[in-house]
Enzyme design. Structure first.
Site, PDB file in Angstrom:
ATOM      1  N   GLY A  46       0.760  -1.238   0.000  1.00 51.74           N
ATOM      2  CA  GLY A  46       0.000   0.000   0.000  1.00 51.74           C
ATOM      3  C   GLY A  46       0.789   1.285   0.000  1.00 51.74           C
ATOM      4  O   GLY A  46       0.358   2.279  -0.575  1.00 51.74           O
ATOM      5  N   GLU A 100       4.196   4.212   6.106  1.00 51.54           N
ATOM      6  CA  GLU A 100       2.934   3.475   6.014  1.00 51.54           C
ATOM      7  C   GLU A 100       1.950   4.234   5.145  1.00 51.54           C
ATOM      8  O   GLU A 100       1.963   5.464   5.128  1.00 51.54           O
ATOM      9  CB  GLU A 100       2.322   3.325   7.417  1.00 51.54           C
ATOM     10  N   ASP A 101       1.077   3.513   4.454  1.00 50.56           N
ATOM     11  CA  ASP A 101       0.014   4.159   3.699  1.00 50.56           C
ATOM     12  C   ASP A 101      -1.070   4.665   4.634  1.00 50.56           C
ATOM     13  O   ASP A 101      -1.533   5.791   4.518  1.00 50.56           O
ATOM     14  CB  ASP A 101      -0.583   3.207   2.650  1.00 50.56           C
ATOM     15  N   ASP A 104      -4.490   2.465  11.046  1.00 47.72           N
ATOM     16  CA  ASP A 104      -5.802   2.376  11.684  1.00 47.72           C
ATOM     17  C   ASP A 104      -5.630   1.748  13.066  1.00 47.72           C
ATOM     18  O   ASP A 104      -5.310   2.447  14.010  1.00 47.72           O
ATOM     19  CB  ASP A 104      -6.856   1.701  10.795  1.00 47.72           C
ATOM     20  N   ASP A 160      -5.990  -0.683  -1.514  1.00 47.37           N
ATOM     21  CA  ASP A 160      -6.782  -1.525  -2.405  1.00 47.37           C
ATOM     22  C   ASP A 160      -7.953  -2.206  -1.710  1.00 47.37           C
ATOM     23  O   ASP A 160      -8.029  -2.249  -0.489  1.00 47.37           O
ATOM     24  CB  ASP A 160      -5.890  -2.613  -3.010  1.00 47.37           C
TER      25      ASP A 160
END
Length: 178
Positions: A46, A100-101, A104, A160
């Site tokens: 990601g 990091e993308d 969470d 994605d």
């Protein structure tokens, strides 16, 4: 509106807003790492787009290394972080920037920090394009966050849904069904 596999998504963050967020993080990292040669540790798949833009804006010498991890199946976190491509570089006395993308729950970060903790690193920081404070359950400081977002499932700009959507230039959130 777009459709990926069996789900519909609506645009929620424009390409312009993403670019501005990357520029903000770049300025902060350039200031913090002036005169240093950090290793950008990119979490695949990601973070590849974010990392490419971020690293191209870095004004000093740096190395780029990759780890490949996953924790999602479809639109849900599995709660388990799988490592598909592990660290294979020397960490001793290195300045590490984890790229990091999205952050969470923080489960992937926890695994990454544990992986590098025993390697004799000089220091580490965390840079993420997207941060979901509502979902974050860990205590690790997020040093550089591009955008704080709600706890929605999103795709685009490297993120994605079952392999699709990484190529989108904007961010799309899962459309709620009525």
């Amino acid at each position: 509106m777009i459709r990926l596999n069996d789900l519909s998504f609506e645009e929620s963050i424009s390409e312009k807003t993403i670019t501005e967020a990357i520029e903000k993080i770049s300025v902060e990292i350039n200031a913090a790492y002036a005169g240093k040669s950090p290793i950008f540790m990119v979490v695949l798949n990601g973070a590849f787009r974010f990392a490419s833009e971020l690293i191209s804006r870095f004004e000093g010498d740096c190395r780029v290394e990759f780890v490949k991890m996953s924790s999602y199946d479809g639109t849900e976190s599995t709660g388990e972080v799988l490592t598909h491509m592990a660290l294979d570089f020397d960490l001793e006395d290195q300045e590490i920037i984890i790229v990091e993308d999205i952050v969470d729950s923080g489960n992937t970060l926890e695994k990454l920090v544990n992986m590098i903790a025993g390697g004799g690193i000089a220091n580490y920081s965390i840079a993420t394009l997207f941060f979901k404070p509502e979902a974050y359950t860990k205590e690790y400081k997020i040093h550089y966050a591009g955008l704080e977002i709600p706890n929605d499932f999103i795709v685009g700009y490297g993120l994605d849904y079952n392999g699709l959507g990484r190529n989108l230039n904007a961010i799309y959130k899962l459309k709620k069904t009525d």
